[in-house]
Write a protein that holds these residues in place. Structure first.
Motif, PDB file in Angstrom:
ATOM      1  N   ASP A 134       0.811  -1.212   0.000  1.00  0.00           N
ATOM      2  CA  ASP A 134       0.000   0.000   0.000  1.00  0.00           C
ATOM      3  C   ASP A 134       0.850   1.271   0.000  1.00  0.00           C
ATOM      4  OD1 ASP A 134      -2.433  -1.529   0.084  1.00  0.00           O
ATOM      5  OD2 ASP A 134      -1.950  -1.961   2.172  1.00  0.00           O
ATOM      6  N   ARG A 135       1.535   1.553   1.092  1.00  0.00           N
ATOM      7  CA  ARG A 135       2.412   2.723   1.114  1.00  0.00           C
ATOM      8  C   ARG A 135       3.508   2.601   0.062  1.00  0.00           C
ATOM      9  NH1 ARG A 135       2.716   1.901   7.508  1.00  0.00           N
ATOM     10  NH2 ARG A 135       2.448  -0.208   6.656  1.00  0.00           N
ATOM     11  N   THR A 136       4.075   1.411  -0.021  1.00  0.00           N
ATOM     12  CA  THR A 136       5.094   1.167  -1.042  1.00  0.00           C
ATOM     13  C   THR A 136       4.485   1.268  -2.431  1.00  0.00           C
ATOM     14  OG1 THR A 136       6.337  -0.276   0.452  1.00  0.00           O
ATOM     15  CG2 THR A 136       6.756  -0.525  -1.912  1.00  0.00           C
ATOM     16  N   GLY A 137       3.267   0.766  -2.592  1.00  0.00           N
ATOM     17  CA  GLY A 137       2.598   0.831  -3.883  1.00  0.00           C
ATOM     18  C   GLY A 137       2.378   2.254  -4.342  1.00  0.00           C
ATOM     19  N   VAL A 138       1.983   3.131  -3.412  1.00  0.00           N
ATOM     20  CA  VAL A 138       1.803   4.543  -3.744  1.00  0.00           C
ATOM     21  C   VAL A 138       3.143   5.161  -4.138  1.00  0.00           C
ATOM     22  CG1 VAL A 138       1.213   6.816  -2.803  1.00  0.00           C
ATOM     23  CG2 VAL A 138      -0.266   4.852  -2.342  1.00  0.00           C
ATOM     24  N   ALA A 139       4.176   4.880  -3.356  1.00  0.00           N
ATOM     25  CA  ALA A 139       5.502   5.444  -3.645  1.00  0.00           C
ATOM     26  C   ALA A 139       5.993   5.053  -5.031  1.00  0.00           C
ATOM     27  CB  ALA A 139       6.506   4.978  -2.582  1.00  0.00           C
ATOM     28  N   ILE A 140       5.943   3.761  -5.335  1.00  0.00           N
ATOM     29  CA  ILE A 140       6.457   3.281  -6.609  1.00  0.00           C
ATOM     30  C   ILE A 140       5.599   3.797  -7.759  1.00  0.00           C
ATOM     31  CG2 ILE A 140       6.953   1.234  -7.997  1.00  0.00           C
ATOM     32  CD1 ILE A 140       8.894   1.703  -5.668  1.00  0.00           C
ATOM     33  N   ALA A 141       4.298   3.805  -7.583  1.00  0.00           N
ATOM     34  CA  ALA A 141       3.410   4.298  -8.641  1.00  0.00           C
ATOM     35  C   ALA A 141       3.697   5.759  -8.954  1.00  0.00           C
ATOM     36  CB  ALA A 141       1.954   4.116  -8.233  1.00  0.00           C
ATOM     37  N   LEU A 142       3.853   6.584  -7.933  1.00  0.00           N
ATOM     38  CA  LEU A 142       4.113   8.004  -8.159  1.00  0.00           C
ATOM     39  C   LEU A 142       5.444   8.222  -8.864  1.00  0.00           C
ATOM     40  CD1 LEU A 142       2.874   9.477  -4.756  1.00  0.00           C
ATOM     41  CD2 LEU A 142       1.805   9.798  -6.997  1.00  0.00           C
ATOM     42  N   LEU A 143       6.479   7.526  -8.434  1.00  0.00           N
ATOM     43  CA  LEU A 143       7.794   7.685  -9.075  1.00  0.00           C
ATOM     44  C   LEU A 143       7.745   7.278 -10.544  1.00  0.00           C
ATOM     45  CD1 LEU A 143       8.808   8.077  -6.137  1.00  0.00           C
ATOM     46  CD2 LEU A 143      10.805   6.696  -6.770  1.00  0.00           C
ATOM     47  N   LEU A 165      -6.376   2.940  -5.633  1.00  0.00           N
ATOM     48  CA  LEU A 165      -5.112   3.580  -5.995  1.00  0.00           C
ATOM     49  C   LEU A 165      -5.323   4.592  -7.109  1.00  0.00           C
ATOM     50  CD1 LEU A 165      -2.081   3.902  -5.727  1.00  0.00           C
ATOM     51  CD2 LEU A 165      -1.774   1.904  -7.199  1.00  0.00           C
ATOM     52  N   GLU A 166      -6.171   4.235  -8.080  1.00  0.00           N
ATOM     53  CA  GLU A 166      -6.428   5.162  -9.175  1.00  0.00           C
ATOM     54  C   GLU A 166      -7.083   6.449  -8.675  1.00  0.00           C
ATOM     55  OE1 GLU A 166      -6.759   3.741 -13.434  1.00  0.00           O
ATOM     56  OE2 GLU A 166      -8.296   2.559 -12.401  1.00  0.00           O
ATOM     57  N   ARG A 167      -7.979   6.337  -7.730  1.00  0.00           N
ATOM     58  CA  ARG A 167      -8.618   7.540  -7.185  1.00  0.00           C
ATOM     59  C   ARG A 167      -7.581   8.462  -6.537  1.00  0.00           C
ATOM     60  NH1 ARG A 167     -13.053   4.111  -6.016  1.00  0.00           N
ATOM     61  NH2 ARG A 167     -12.226   3.579  -3.967  1.00  0.00           N
ATOM     62  N   ALA A 168      -6.634   7.855  -5.830  1.00  0.00           N
ATOM     63  CA  ALA A 168      -5.596   8.657  -5.191  1.00  0.00           C
ATOM     64  C   ALA A 168      -4.681   9.313  -6.226  1.00  0.00           C
ATOM     65  CB  ALA A 168      -4.780   7.779  -4.246  1.00  0.00           C
ATOM     66  N   LEU A 169      -4.320   8.571  -7.257  1.00  0.00           N
ATOM     67  CA  LEU A 169      -3.480   9.134  -8.318  1.00  0.00           C
ATOM     68  C   LEU A 169      -4.210  10.259  -9.041  1.00  0.00           C
ATOM     69  CD1 LEU A 169      -2.050   5.797  -9.772  1.00  0.00           C
ATOM     70  CD2 LEU A 169      -0.830   7.445  -8.326  1.00  0.00           C
ATOM     71  N   ASP A 170      -5.495  10.053  -9.273  1.00  0.00           N
ATOM     72  CA  ASP A 170      -6.288  11.087  -9.952  1.00  0.00           C
ATOM     73  C   ASP A 170      -6.418  12.337  -9.088  1.00  0.00           C
ATOM     74  OD1 ASP A 170      -6.609   9.557 -12.206  1.00  0.00           O
ATOM     75  OD2 ASP A 170      -8.581   8.775 -11.627  1.00  0.00           O
TER      76      ASP A 170
END
Length: 242
Positions: free
Chosen positions: A137-146, A203-208
């Motif tokens: 989760d936290r790692t997933g957000v980090a890697i996705a953003l980078l 995750l998509e909602r957060a990225l959006d």
């Protein structure tokens, strides 16, 4: 993503190398993600040295690190940096958030954390490992953003994130059940889903949210402390033209 002989003591381990990106692919051997190790053994330390990992980011809360120390502050030539997230959110099982409730505040409230990691990756000459408890989760957000900041294919990034469910089900989940039992905590269905489940929609909602507020993921990181020079270096470092 490339396939390697990963140490069994580092669950949910994989690298971003090989994912498609604008103008090429993400370079191999630079950006890794994982769960926290339950033990620091010789195969693990040997692998860290072979992969030239020199910085580790631990995103776990202080409650989590008190239950399982994970990597030491320094190991060989590696520096571990703790950036605690979700403080208090995971302390009481009965009030644990759902997956969908986790990602929005991570993006809304912790842009500086992600910008710091991005800047460190950009400035490093070696490889970086990012982890939390499950590496999901936290790692997933980090890697996705980078990755999305430098033009990685969104569908590929989301598929990589979702791969954690299969990687964590089985022995890792059972080890967590045992560890919780040692603290007189019974794993509920909600806790199990939080530990191994994934939510692409969440995750998509957060990225959006980041894109809506700033125009792009890159602009989101720039707004939270990543410099233009670091952003340029990040793209040059992570994306290969071939």
């Amino acid at each position: 993503m490339s396939v390697k002989n990963y140490p069994s003591s580092l669950p949910n381990l994989r690298e971003a190398g090989g994912l498609p990106a604008s103008g090429g692919r993400i370079r191999a051997g630079l950006l890794y993600r994982s769960a926290v190790p339950h033990t620091i053994d010789e195969p693990l330390t040997g692998w860290l040295g072979t992969e030239n990992i020199t910085q580790i980011f631990d995103l776990r809360s202080t409650v989590e690190t008190s239950r399982l120390p994970g990597f030491p502050e320094t190991l060989q030539t590696i520096t571990r940096t703790r950036l605690p997230l979700l403080e208090g959110a995971l302390a009481v099982p009965s009030t644990m958030p759902s997956l969908e409730e986790l990602y929005l505040p991570l993006v809304a409230n912790h842009g500086g954390v992600w910008a710091k990691i991005a800047g460190a990756v950009a400035q490093s000459n070696e490889a970086t490992l990012v982890h939390c408890t499950a590496g999901k989760d936290r790692t997933g957000v980090a890697i996705a953003l980078l990755l999305l900041a430098v033009g990685a294919d969104r569908d590929a990034v989301l598929a990589d994130y979702a791969a954690s469910t299969a990687a964590l089900s089985g022995p890792w989940l059972e080890s967590m059940r045992t560890m919780l039992a040692a603290h007189d905590i019974t794993m509920t269905e909600k806790m199990q889903n939080l530990m191994v489940g994934t939510s692409i929609a969440g995750l998509e909602r957060a990225l959006d949210l980041a894109i809506t507020g700033h125009g792009s993921i890159a602009d989101y990181l720039l707004a939270h402390g990543l410099t233009a020079k670091q952003f340029e270096a990040l793209g040059q470092r992570l994306v290969s033209g071939s």
